[in-house]
Design a protein around this motif. Structure first.
Motif, PDB file in Angstrom:
ATOM      1  N   LEU A   1       1.516  15.463  19.894  1.00  0.00           N
ATOM      2  CA  LEU A   1       2.746  14.714  19.712  1.00  0.00           C
ATOM      3  C   LEU A   1       2.862  14.265  18.266  1.00  0.00           C
ATOM      4  O   LEU A   1       1.864  13.906  17.640  1.00  0.00           O
ATOM      5  CB  LEU A   1       2.759  13.487  20.633  1.00  0.00           C
ATOM      6  CG  LEU A   1       2.490  13.729  22.119  1.00  0.00           C
ATOM      7  CD1 LEU A   1       2.334  12.397  22.837  1.00  0.00           C
ATOM      8  CD2 LEU A   1       3.597  14.548  22.740  1.00  0.00           C
ATOM      9  N   GLU A   2       4.080  14.269  17.740  1.00  0.00           N
ATOM     10  CA  GLU A   2       4.289  13.787  16.379  1.00  0.00           C
ATOM     11  C   GLU A   2       4.343  12.267  16.355  1.00  0.00           C
ATOM     12  O   GLU A   2       5.026  11.651  17.171  1.00  0.00           O
ATOM     13  CB  GLU A   2       5.599  14.351  15.804  1.00  0.00           C
ATOM     14  CG  GLU A   2       5.553  15.847  15.520  1.00  0.00           C
ATOM     15  CD  GLU A   2       6.824  16.320  14.840  1.00  0.00           C
ATOM     16  OE1 GLU A   2       7.859  15.598  14.930  1.00  0.00           O
ATOM     17  OE2 GLU A   2       6.794  17.395  14.221  1.00  0.00           O
TER      18      GLU A   2
ATOM     19  N   GLY B   1      10.927   7.689   8.403  1.00  0.00           N
ATOM     20  CA  GLY B   1      11.216   8.865   9.213  1.00  0.00           C
ATOM     21  C   GLY B   1      10.271  10.024   9.028  1.00  0.00           C
ATOM     22  O   GLY B   1      10.500  11.107   9.588  1.00  0.00           O
ATOM     23  N   LYS B   2       9.177   9.843   8.293  1.00  0.00           N
ATOM     24  CA  LYS B   2       8.242  10.933   8.044  1.00  0.00           C
ATOM     25  C   LYS B   2       7.176  11.020   9.153  1.00  0.00           C
ATOM     26  O   LYS B   2       6.758  10.004   9.700  1.00  0.00           O
ATOM     27  CB  LYS B   2       7.565  10.753   6.685  1.00  0.00           C
ATOM     28  CG  LYS B   2       8.519  10.875   5.514  1.00  0.00           C
ATOM     29  CD  LYS B   2       7.786  10.716   4.187  1.00  0.00           C
ATOM     30  CE  LYS B   2       8.751  10.847   3.009  1.00  0.00           C
ATOM     31  NZ  LYS B   2       8.040  10.671   1.708  1.00  0.00           N
ATOM     32  N   VAL B   3       6.732  12.230   9.433  1.00  0.00           N
ATOM     33  CA  VAL B   3       5.649  12.436  10.395  1.00  0.00           C
ATOM     34  C   VAL B   3       4.330  12.100   9.708  1.00  0.00           C
ATOM     35  O   VAL B   3       3.996  12.691   8.673  1.00  0.00           O
ATOM     36  CB  VAL B   3       5.636  13.883  10.912  1.00  0.00           C
ATOM     37  CG1 VAL B   3       4.431  14.099  11.827  1.00  0.00           C
ATOM     38  CG2 VAL B   3       6.934  14.202  11.656  1.00  0.00           C
ATOM     39  N   HIS B   4       3.601  11.155  10.279  1.00  0.00           N
ATOM     40  CA  HIS B   4       2.343  10.725   9.652  1.00  0.00           C
ATOM     41  C   HIS B   4       1.141  11.493  10.192  1.00  0.00           C
ATOM     42  O   HIS B   4       0.155  11.700   9.475  1.00  0.00           O
ATOM     43  CB  HIS B   4       2.121   9.229   9.876  1.00  0.00           C
ATOM     44  CG  HIS B   4       1.057   8.641   9.004  1.00  0.00           C
ATOM     45  ND1 HIS B   4       1.272   8.295   7.692  1.00  0.00           N
ATOM     46  CD2 HIS B   4      -0.254   8.351   9.252  1.00  0.00           C
ATOM     47  CE1 HIS B   4       0.155   7.817   7.167  1.00  0.00           C
ATOM     48  NE2 HIS B   4      -0.789   7.846   8.095  1.00  0.00           N
ATOM     49  N   ALA B   5       1.198  11.896  11.466  1.00  0.00           N
ATOM     50  CA  ALA B   5       0.055  12.592  12.065  1.00  0.00           C
ATOM     51  C   ALA B   5       0.490  13.290  13.338  1.00  0.00           C
ATOM     52  O   ALA B   5       1.584  13.051  13.862  1.00  0.00           O
ATOM     53  CB  ALA B   5      -1.074  11.602  12.369  1.00  0.00           C
ATOM     54  N   GLN B   6      -0.381  14.169  13.809  1.00  0.00           N
ATOM     55  CA  GLN B   6      -0.211  14.840  15.101  1.00  0.00           C
ATOM     56  C   GLN B   6      -1.216  14.235  16.075  1.00  0.00           C
ATOM     57  O   GLN B   6      -2.411  14.164  15.773  1.00  0.00           O
ATOM     58  CB  GLN B   6      -0.445  16.339  14.967  1.00  0.00           C
ATOM     59  CG  GLN B   6       0.484  17.039  13.986  1.00  0.00           C
ATOM     60  CD  GLN B   6       1.872  17.241  14.549  1.00  0.00           C
ATOM     61  OE1 GLN B   6       2.064  17.299  15.766  1.00  0.00           O
ATOM     62  NE2 GLN B   6       2.860  17.340  13.672  1.00  0.00           N
TER      63      GLN B   6
ATOM     64  N   TYR C   1       0.861  -1.179   0.000  1.00  0.00           N
ATOM     65  CA  TYR C   1       0.000   0.000   0.000  1.00  0.00           C
ATOM     66  C   TYR C   1       0.899   1.231   0.000  1.00  0.00           C
ATOM     67  O   TYR C   1       2.104   1.134   0.275  1.00  0.00           O
ATOM     68  CB  TYR C   1      -0.943   0.028   1.209  1.00  0.00           C
ATOM     69  CG  TYR C   1      -0.244   0.063   2.554  1.00  0.00           C
ATOM     70  CD1 TYR C   1       0.156   1.265   3.134  1.00  0.00           C
ATOM     71  CD2 TYR C   1      -0.004  -1.111   3.266  1.00  0.00           C
ATOM     72  CE1 TYR C   1       0.794   1.291   4.367  1.00  0.00           C
ATOM     73  CE2 TYR C   1       0.630  -1.086   4.493  1.00  0.00           C
ATOM     74  CZ  TYR C   1       1.026   0.117   5.042  1.00  0.00           C
ATOM     75  OH  TYR C   1       1.653   0.142   6.256  1.00  0.00           O
ATOM     76  N   GLU C   2       0.339   2.372  -0.303  1.00  0.00           N
ATOM     77  CA  GLU C   2       1.072   3.630  -0.264  1.00  0.00           C
ATOM     78  C   GLU C   2       0.874   4.258   1.119  1.00  0.00           C
ATOM     79  O   GLU C   2      -0.264   4.536   1.509  1.00  0.00           O
ATOM     80  CB  GLU C   2       0.576   4.587  -1.354  1.00  0.00           C
ATOM     81  CG  GLU C   2       0.957   4.163  -2.757  1.00  0.00           C
ATOM     82  CD  GLU C   2       2.468   4.106  -2.942  1.00  0.00           C
ATOM     83  OE1 GLU C   2       3.184   4.945  -2.360  1.00  0.00           O
ATOM     84  OE2 GLU C   2       2.927   3.196  -3.671  1.00  0.00           O
ATOM     85  N   PRO C   3       1.948   4.459   1.860  1.00  0.00           N
ATOM     86  CA  PRO C   3       1.790   4.942   3.236  1.00  0.00           C
ATOM     87  C   PRO C   3       1.073   6.281   3.348  1.00  0.00           C
ATOM     88  O   PRO C   3       0.307   6.503   4.302  1.00  0.00           O
ATOM     89  CB  PRO C   3       3.231   5.036   3.747  1.00  0.00           C
ATOM     90  CG  PRO C   3       4.089   5.065   2.527  1.00  0.00           C
ATOM     91  CD  PRO C   3       3.364   4.246   1.512  1.00  0.00           C
TER      92      PRO C   3
ATOM     93  N   VAL D   1       2.840   2.986  11.035  1.00  0.00           N
ATOM     94  CA  VAL D   1       3.633   3.761  12.000  1.00  0.00           C
ATOM     95  C   VAL D   1       4.346   2.877  13.013  1.00  0.00           C
ATOM     96  O   VAL D   1       4.848   3.364  14.019  1.00  0.00           O
ATOM     97  CB  VAL D   1       2.756   4.788  12.749  1.00  0.00           C
ATOM     98  CG1 VAL D   1       2.256   5.856  11.792  1.00  0.00           C
ATOM     99  CG2 VAL D   1       1.607   4.113  13.479  1.00  0.00           C
ATOM    100  N   SER D   2       4.408   1.580  12.742  1.00  0.00           N
ATOM    101  CA  SER D   2       5.045   0.674  13.695  1.00  0.00           C
ATOM    102  C   SER D   2       6.167  -0.089  13.012  1.00  0.00           C
ATOM    103  O   SER D   2       6.493   0.147  11.850  1.00  0.00           O
ATOM    104  CB  SER D   2       4.027  -0.319  14.272  1.00  0.00           C
ATOM    105  OG  SER D   2       3.760  -1.361  13.353  1.00  0.00           O
TER     106      SER D   2
END
Length: 506
Positions: free
Chosen positions: A33-34, A41-46, A5-7, A102-103
């Motif tokens: 929190l990020e 290494g990308k921020v996916h959500a806050q 899948y595309e993250p 995210v894991s």
């Protein structure tokens, strides 16, 4: 590699789930929190951090729902949990993506294995609802004595980032089955999958307020939850250090029961008569590289008879070198990323100090970056002995220490060393030797001629000794811990026999 899948396409609900609805606010502080993807290494959500007010809202929702849920007929409660499990199973692909994005859990396992296991736990404990029985104790004809099991009430559950869905549901399922209501705090690094699962509980017919999720970190959200006066029972899975702090916080704020499933430093004890070395090497390698070694029951200490040590080590080394690092959404990934830079730095420091103290690195030994993700090369360290940090402390990465022995007593003594006592493995085709060694190892679970749990093992209790905590997960013992026992004595005598009472007030 092909992407499963595309993250960037994975939409998440970075929010709390309280009283049957999404709660976006983080409380008065509005701190966020990020949530970083370890694969790139990308921020996916806050993520909104639940402050004391938000935690209080969730706990009070659970408290309001508790009487009706506890009073529900056990078979009806069981039917709801089984339906809940079926819904989770039907959404395995979706939940697996929420987990893996995210894991450190690769999607190829997160959907079919992790979510599938979670669904099975819900069904398993749904079937247990009407089998959690009390007892009748011995008494004379003029009295009737019974012991009833009752739910604690509101249960606080705090779970880690390494297997979010499995480690959350194997607490949530028995807690709900025993008649408790729940407030869950998943790790702030892997927060999304359990919110979706909690939504499915409502679809299954479980009333609002029975299953709540609050997001946040340990110092703020976790502490507010464990010390809340309306929480009746606390269960935690995580590091021994954090488990100790939770016990201290509970002791300082008021007494309540707590169960802790903490760290491990599992020995894989291999005798010379272990059988086919290729099979043993498969287990030993998997025991320290599954999820890149980020699991509490990792078999991170190889204790092997000197007669076969070189040959077994070479087989393990070959398997380690064949592992393929990659993102969790890539189908060919067999070496998962490390959850955070902080974890990478910690394991790097332990390995470097071991080498400085005289250990020999047989393979690996260093971290590396790939497409923005953090990885650690599968590592074997020889020349270590109890007393060295690398041998004694949980590394929580793909690092295997190698110790050799000449006779059975020496091997068992080495495998017994250390303060952890979560799990261990014994490899021997001599069943008497294997059983004798199993009885002498200080571990809550001992596998013989294998490493690791299977789905079928949900029927057996899991939990450790010593620094690995106390309390049991899974099996009958897993649900019994979520109930309390009440003794009820009914006296039929017209004149109570106070003369023979043990009560000093009589």
């Amino acid at each position: 590699m092909a992407r499963l899948y595309e993250p960037d396409s994975i939409a998440v609900s970075a929010a709390h789930w309280i009283d049957g609805e999404i709660v976006e606010a983080g409380g008065a502080s509005a701190t966020r929190l990020e949530v970083v993807r370890p694969s790139d290494g990308k921020v996916h959500a806050q993520l909104p951090l639940a402050d004391a007010d938000t935690v209080d809202r969730a706990v009070l929702a659970a408290r309001r729902a508790a009487p009706a849920w506890a009073a529900l007929k056990p078979r009806e409660r069981g039917r709801l949990l089984i339906r809940f499990g079926e819904l989770v199973s039907a959404h395995a692909e979706e939940i697996g993506r929420l987990e893996s994005v995210v894991s450190s859990r690769v999607q190829a396992e997160a959907g079919p294995i992790d979510v599938g296991t979670a669904a099975e736990y819900l069904r398993f404990y749904g079937e247990y609802c009407d089998k959690l029985e009390g007892t009748i104790t011995a008494s004379g004809r003029e009295a009737f004595s019974l012991v009833a099991r009752e739910p604690h009430g509101v249960v606080a559950i705090i779970t880690p980032w390494n297997f979010p869905v499995i480690l959350s549901t194997w607490k949530v399922a028995p807690a709900l089955a025993a008649g408790n209501t729940v407030v869950l705090k998943p790790s702030e690094m892997t927060p999304f999958s359990m919110v979706r699962i909690a939504q499915l509980a409502i679809e299954a017919g479980i009333p609002a307020g029975v299953f709540n999720v609050v997001q946040g970190d340990g110092p703020v959200t976790g502490k507010a939850l464990t010390t809340h006066p309306d929480v009746d029972y606390v269960t935690f899975t995580g590091s021994s250090q954090v488990g100790g702090r939770i016990m201290a916080d509970i002791g300082a704020s008021g007494i309540k029961p707590v169960a802790l499933e903490l760290g491990g430093k599992g020995a894989q004890l291999v005798f010379a008569d272990c059988g086919p070395l290729d099979t043993v090497a498969d287990h030993v390698t998997w025991g320290v590289t599954r999820n890149a070694g980020q699991l509490c029951y990792a078999g991170s200490r190889l204790v092997v008879h000197e007669a076969i040590a070189d040959e077994l080590v070479e087989r393990v080394r070959t398997r380690m070198l064949a592992l393929r690092p990659g993102a969790t959404w890539d189908d060919a990934t067999t070496l998962a990323p490390i959850i955070s830079r902080k974890q990478v730095e910690r394991m790097t420091g332990i390995v470097e100090r071991a080498l400085a103290a005289g250990a020999e690195c047989l393979t690996g030994g260093e971290a590396f970056e790939q497409e923005g993700g953090q990885f650690f090369a599968p590592t074997m360290l020889a020349g270590v002995r109890p007393g060295m940090e690398a041998c004694d402390e949980e590394i929580f990465g793909p690092v295997l220490t190698v110790e050799t022995f000449a006779d059975e007593e020496e091997g068992i003594a080495l495998a017994r060393a250390g303060r952890y006592g979560l799990s261990a493995s014994v490899f021997s085709r001599d069943i008497e030797r294997a059983l004798a060694a199993s009885r002498r190892l200080d571990a809550g679970t001992v596998w013989v001629n294998r490493w690791g749990r299977t789905a079928e093992m949900m029927t057996a209790p899991f939990g450790g000794f010593g620094r690995s905590g106390f309390g049991k997960e899974a099996g009958r013992q897993g649900i019994e811990g979520f109930s309390r026992q009440k003794a009820i004595w009914i006296d039929f005598a017209k004149t109570p026999d106070l003369a023979h009472s043990n009560d000093p007030r009589a």
